[in-house]
Design a protein around this motif. Structure first.
Motif, PDB file in Angstrom:
ATOM      1  N   LEU A  87      -1.553  12.224  -2.794  1.00  0.00           N
ATOM      2  CA  LEU A  87      -1.594  10.974  -3.553  1.00  0.00           C
ATOM      3  C   LEU A  87      -0.440  10.884  -4.542  1.00  0.00           C
ATOM      4  O   LEU A  87       0.131   9.804  -4.760  1.00  0.00           O
ATOM      5  CB  LEU A  87      -2.930  10.867  -4.297  1.00  0.00           C
ATOM      6  N   THR A  88      -0.078  12.011  -5.141  1.00  0.00           N
ATOM      7  CA  THR A  88       1.041  12.007  -6.088  1.00  0.00           C
ATOM      8  C   THR A  88       2.350  11.694  -5.379  1.00  0.00           C
ATOM      9  O   THR A  88       3.161  10.883  -5.860  1.00  0.00           O
ATOM     10  CB  THR A  88       1.143  13.371  -6.787  1.00  0.00           C
ATOM     11  N   VAL A  89       2.583  12.329  -4.250  1.00  0.00           N
ATOM     12  CA  VAL A  89       3.808  12.084  -3.492  1.00  0.00           C
ATOM     13  C   VAL A  89       3.868  10.639  -3.001  1.00  0.00           C
ATOM     14  O   VAL A  89       4.931  10.011  -2.979  1.00  0.00           O
ATOM     15  CB  VAL A  89       3.899  13.063  -2.299  1.00  0.00           C
ATOM     16  N   ALA A  90       2.699  10.078  -2.637  1.00  0.00           N
ATOM     17  CA  ALA A  90       2.668   8.707  -2.140  1.00  0.00           C
ATOM     18  C   ALA A  90       2.794   7.674  -3.243  1.00  0.00           C
ATOM     19  O   ALA A  90       2.865   6.470  -2.969  1.00  0.00           O
ATOM     20  CB  ALA A  90       1.380   8.469  -1.353  1.00  0.00           C
ATOM     21  N   GLY A  91       2.804   8.117  -4.521  1.00  0.00           N
ATOM     22  CA  GLY A  91       3.012   7.190  -5.627  1.00  0.00           C
ATOM     23  C   GLY A  91       1.747   6.649  -6.238  1.00  0.00           C
ATOM     24  O   GLY A  91       1.770   5.578  -6.867  1.00  0.00           O
TER      25      GLY A  91
END
Length: 293
Positions: A87-91
């Motif tokens: 979720l962090t990488v996906a923004g």
């Protein structure tokens, strides 16, 4: 009017298919980043973290229940970590922050409501790891005793010698002194024989030692012993100490009963008295005459 014409002209010049393409491209990129981050963390956790936890627990010979719990916890950490990183990488970091605050509040409420349950759970882990007793052991705690039938993460089930089952919260056994008489290969027992003040102490001591030597379940090494421990109101106390091997509750009771009975019969044959307290009440009765008026 001029502003309305400008907005209308701008809308006519905007290319709807191009805007839709940008939106689809952004969604597709987010999905791709989520999938890459999730699979990467999941693969690393499954190939590094979980096997490392498994090897560490097996090398220290943890109980199988603790081992399964720890490996399940490691797998849960890997899955949660994979979702968080993805979720962090996906923004979507803002979503994670909001969820963390909400989850923390729920966790705090559940922790207060289930603090006894959590305490028993933690105590069960320590019992399984420290092994103060194992299934099949005879234990004593507070004013109770029995044989351990099952050790779970929350409770320990004990079968009493009256054939009753006691379900004991693990925190009670972890926070109080527990006696394990069968923890070792041998067990010492004691019994005080009372003889009269006119009886021969040496003769009584020899009888006690001979009875111990003749009993097949009393060990010769360590050797039985007798100590004069008290001078009571009506008797002299001789404490016999003897050792038995492979102590079990039934074995202990049987050996003790047979040994004490043998000594009692030998005392009777030798004319050695086992006195009991004699009390004599003395006094007088006073009669008071009172003249009625």
């Amino acid at each position: 009017m001029i502003q309305f014409q400008f907005q209308l002209q701008f809308l006519l010049q905007t290319d709807p298919p191009a805007a839709a393409t940008l939106d689809l491209w952004g969604i597709g990129t987010s999905i791709l980043l989520f999938a890459v981050g999730f699979l990467a963390v999941l693969a690393l956790g499954k190939t590094i973290l979980v096997p490392a936890v498994d090897r560490a627990l097996r090398s220290r010979e943890f109980d199988e229940v603790v081992h399964n719990l720890a490996t399940s916890g490691a797998n849960l950490v890997v899955w949660v970590g994979a979702v968080v990183v993805a979720l962090t990488v996906a923004g979507y970091g803002a979503f994670l922050s909001a969820f963390a605050i909400f989850g923390g509040a729920i966790g705090l409420a559940v922790g207060f409501a289930a603090q006894d349950l959590v305490g028993n759970f933690v105590a069960g882990i320590f019992i399984l790891q420290d092994r103060p007793f194992e299934v099949g052991d005879w234990i004593e705690w507070e004013d109770r005793s029995g044989r351990v039938e099952e050790i779970d993460l929350r409770v320990t089930r004990v079968r009493t010698f009256d054939n009753e089952r006691i379900t004991v919260p693990n925190s009670e056994l972890a926070n109080n002194a527990v006696t394990n008489p069968v923890a070792y290969d041998t067990l010492r027992q004691k019994f005080v024989f009372g003889i009269g003040y006119d009886d021969d102490v040496d003769e009584a001591t020899d009888i006690i030692l001979e009875a111990a030597a003749d009993h097949p379940d009393i060990l010769d090494d360590p050797a039985p012993s007798v100590r004069l421990v008290e001078l009571g109101d009506s008797d002299v106390g001789l404490q016999a100490r003897w050792w038995i091997a492979n102590p079990e509750r039934s074995n202990f009771v049987g050996v003790r009963s047979e040994y004490v009975q043998t000594v009692k019969e030998a005392f009777d044959d030798a004319g050695i008295d086992i006195p009991y307290v004699h009390r004599e009440l003395t006094g007088s009765v006073e009669v008071v005459e009172q003249q009625l008026q």
